[in-house]
Design an enzyme around this catalytic site. Structure first.
Site, PDB file in Angstrom:
ATOM      1  N   LYS A  11      78.121  70.216  28.206  1.00 33.94           N
ATOM      2  CA  LYS A  11      79.072  69.307  28.962  1.00 33.94           C
ATOM      3  C   LYS A  11      79.247  67.916  28.224  1.00 33.94           C
ATOM      4  O   LYS A  11      78.450  67.640  27.282  1.00 33.94           O
ATOM      5  CB  LYS A  11      78.473  69.147  30.199  1.00 33.94           C
ATOM      6  CG  LYS A  11      78.324  70.434  31.090  1.00 33.94           C
ATOM      7  CD  LYS A  11      78.042  70.144  32.521  1.00 33.94           C
ATOM      8  CE  LYS A  11      78.147  71.504  33.377  1.00 33.94           C
ATOM      9  NZ  LYS A  11      77.924  71.109  34.858  1.00 33.94           N
ATOM     10  N   TYR A  51      86.817  76.003  37.110  1.00 34.19           N
ATOM     11  CA  TYR A  51      86.078  75.780  38.372  1.00 34.19           C
ATOM     12  C   TYR A  51      86.759  75.962  39.552  1.00 34.19           C
ATOM     13  O   TYR A  51      86.452  75.413  40.601  1.00 34.19           O
ATOM     14  CB  TYR A  51      85.511  74.382  38.100  1.00 34.19           C
ATOM     15  CG  TYR A  51      84.472  74.050  37.005  1.00 34.19           C
ATOM     16  CD1 TYR A  51      83.043  74.723  37.747  1.00 34.19           C
ATOM     17  CD2 TYR A  51      84.531  73.181  36.365  1.00 34.19           C
ATOM     18  CE1 TYR A  51      81.961  74.649  36.778  1.00 34.19           C
ATOM     19  CE2 TYR A  51      83.058  73.037  35.282  1.00 34.19           C
ATOM     20  CZ  TYR A  51      82.366  73.597  35.786  1.00 34.19           C
ATOM     21  OH  TYR A  51      80.861  73.451  34.847  1.00 34.19           O
ATOM     22  N   PHE A  59      83.432  67.785  45.492  1.00 41.19           N
ATOM     23  CA  PHE A  59      83.045  67.241  44.230  1.00 41.19           C
ATOM     24  C   PHE A  59      84.053  67.711  43.254  1.00 41.19           C
ATOM     25  O   PHE A  59      84.087  67.308  41.989  1.00 41.19           O
ATOM     26  CB  PHE A  59      81.662  67.493  43.963  1.00 41.19           C
ATOM     27  CG  PHE A  59      81.217  68.973  44.016  1.00 41.19           C
ATOM     28  CD1 PHE A  59      81.477  69.791  42.830  1.00 41.19           C
ATOM     29  CD2 PHE A  59      80.425  69.329  45.034  1.00 41.19           C
ATOM     30  CE1 PHE A  59      80.970  71.114  42.914  1.00 41.19           C
ATOM     31  CE2 PHE A  59      80.091  70.461  44.913  1.00 41.19           C
ATOM     32  CZ  PHE A  59      80.273  71.598  43.928  1.00 41.19           C
ATOM     33  N   ARG A  87      69.813  80.646  33.139  1.00 39.88           N
ATOM     34  CA  ARG A  87      69.672  79.974  34.298  1.00 39.88           C
ATOM     35  C   ARG A  87      68.181  79.358  34.432  1.00 39.88           C
ATOM     36  O   ARG A  87      68.017  78.457  34.951  1.00 39.88           O
ATOM     37  CB  ARG A  87      70.137  80.826  35.454  1.00 39.88           C
ATOM     38  CG  ARG A  87      71.515  81.218  35.537  1.00 39.88           C
ATOM     39  CD  ARG A  87      72.057  81.857  36.781  1.00 39.88           C
ATOM     40  NE  ARG A  87      71.980  81.060  37.838  1.00 39.88           N
ATOM     41  CZ  ARG A  87      72.845  79.972  38.194  1.00 39.88           C
ATOM     42  NH1 ARG A  87      73.825  79.793  37.369  1.00 39.88           N
ATOM     43  NH2 ARG A  87      72.963  79.340  39.203  1.00 39.88           N
ATOM     44  N   THR A  93      70.644  72.832  39.505  1.00 42.70           N
ATOM     45  CA  THR A  93      71.566  72.168  39.352  1.00 42.70           C
ATOM     46  C   THR A  93      71.428  70.598  39.090  1.00 42.70           C
ATOM     47  O   THR A  93      71.870  69.866  38.368  1.00 42.70           O
ATOM     48  CB  THR A  93      72.732  72.605  40.174  1.00 42.70           C
ATOM     49  OG1 THR A  93      72.803  73.899  40.173  1.00 42.70           O
ATOM     50  CG2 THR A  93      74.026  72.075  39.889  1.00 42.70           C
ATOM     51  N   ASN A 114      75.138  67.012  34.311  1.00 43.63           N
ATOM     52  CA  ASN A 114      73.840  67.827  34.156  1.00 43.63           C
ATOM     53  C   ASN A 114      73.800  68.703  32.796  1.00 43.63           C
ATOM     54  O   ASN A 114      73.097  69.835  32.877  1.00 43.63           O
ATOM     55  CB  ASN A 114      73.514  68.603  35.497  1.00 43.63           C
ATOM     56  CG  ASN A 114      74.721  69.765  35.751  1.00 43.63           C
ATOM     57  OD1 ASN A 114      75.591  69.788  34.851  1.00 43.63           O
ATOM     58  ND2 ASN A 114      74.353  70.539  36.640  1.00 43.63           N
ATOM     59  N   HIS A 117      76.025  74.213  31.685  1.00 40.38           N
ATOM     60  CA  HIS A 117      76.672  75.374  32.631  1.00 40.38           C
ATOM     61  C   HIS A 117      76.259  76.733  32.189  1.00 40.38           C
ATOM     62  O   HIS A 117      76.257  76.736  30.969  1.00 40.38           O
ATOM     63  CB  HIS A 117      78.214  75.274  32.630  1.00 40.38           C
ATOM     64  CG  HIS A 117      78.644  76.401  33.562  1.00 40.38           C
ATOM     65  ND1 HIS A 117      78.661  76.455  34.986  1.00 40.38           N
ATOM     66  CD2 HIS A 117      79.120  77.487  33.071  1.00 40.38           C
ATOM     67  CE1 HIS A 117      79.254  77.634  35.171  1.00 40.38           C
ATOM     68  NE2 HIS A 117      79.403  78.304  34.089  1.00 40.38           N
ATOM     69  N   GLU A 128      83.872  84.422  32.390  1.00 36.00           N
ATOM     70  CA  GLU A 128      83.801  83.268  31.837  1.00 36.00           C
ATOM     71  C   GLU A 128      83.913  83.215  30.290  1.00 36.00           C
ATOM     72  O   GLU A 128      84.607  82.475  29.642  1.00 36.00           O
ATOM     73  CB  GLU A 128      82.500  82.502  32.310  1.00 36.00           C
ATOM     74  CG  GLU A 128      82.488  81.973  33.957  1.00 36.00           C
ATOM     75  CD  GLU A 128      81.426  81.478  34.393  1.00 36.00           C
ATOM     76  OE1 GLU A 128      81.553  80.950  35.561  1.00 36.00           O
ATOM     77  OE2 GLU A 128      80.591  81.284  33.503  1.00 36.00           O
TER      78      GLU A 128
END
Ligand code: CMP
Length: 140
Positions: A11, A51, A59, A87, A93, A114, A117, A128
């Site tokens: 990110k 998203y 959010f 993950r 998260t 964070n 993703h 994705e």
């Protein structure tokens, strides 16, 4: 064990701090291979479409603004149980809840910034990956 593919985004907080290599070292150390990769500046429309599943969440607007606040690196990862493994090494998260040694515990700044993703299921991973990569761009 099954060889799977999953999707990863590094990110804008990660590109801003120049820690792509540090994060990818953890991904590779976990046995995952980066089989496709590109650095992009997302448009607002792309962030909203990616998203879309979170469109009703409070959010959503801030999440999309954050995701276009700087470049991202999108990646396809491959390896044994890649979805669950990635993950696992990302951590929770919210970095406040992330276990010691996870990417988010080590690098994330906040629940929004964070750092990474990762797909939450094999089905979403396929969607994705296809959102960002053609088959020709993925070389395992
Ligand atoms: P990610 O795995 O990219 O999926 C959606 C993102 O929304 C999530 O990581 C968080 O970075 C972000 N986000 C921001 N606020 C929240 C929140 N309150 N709860 C869950 N996710 C949030």
């Amino acid at each position: 064990m099954t060889i799977e593919r999953t999707f990863s985004i590094l990110k804008p907080d990660a590109t801003r701090r120049n820690i792509i290599g540090k994060i990818n070292a953890k991904i590779e150390a976990a046995g995952l291979r980066i089989i496709a990769q590109k650095r992009l500046q997302l448009s607002l429309a792309q962030a909203q479409a990616f998203y879309a599943v979170h469109a009703e969440r409070a959010f959503f607007g801030e999440l999309c603004q954050f995701m276009i606040s700087g470049p991202v690196v999108v990646q396809t990862l491959e390896g044994d149980d890649a979805v669950a493994k990635y993950r696992d090494i990302m951590g929770a998260t919210n970095p406040a809840n992330a276990k010691e040694g996870t990417i988010r515990q080590e690098f994330a700044e906040s629940i929004e910034a964070n750092s990474v993703h990762g797909s939450d299921s094999l089905e979403n991973a396929a969607k994705e990956i296809a959102f960002f990569f053609s088959n020709l761009e993925i070389v395992s």
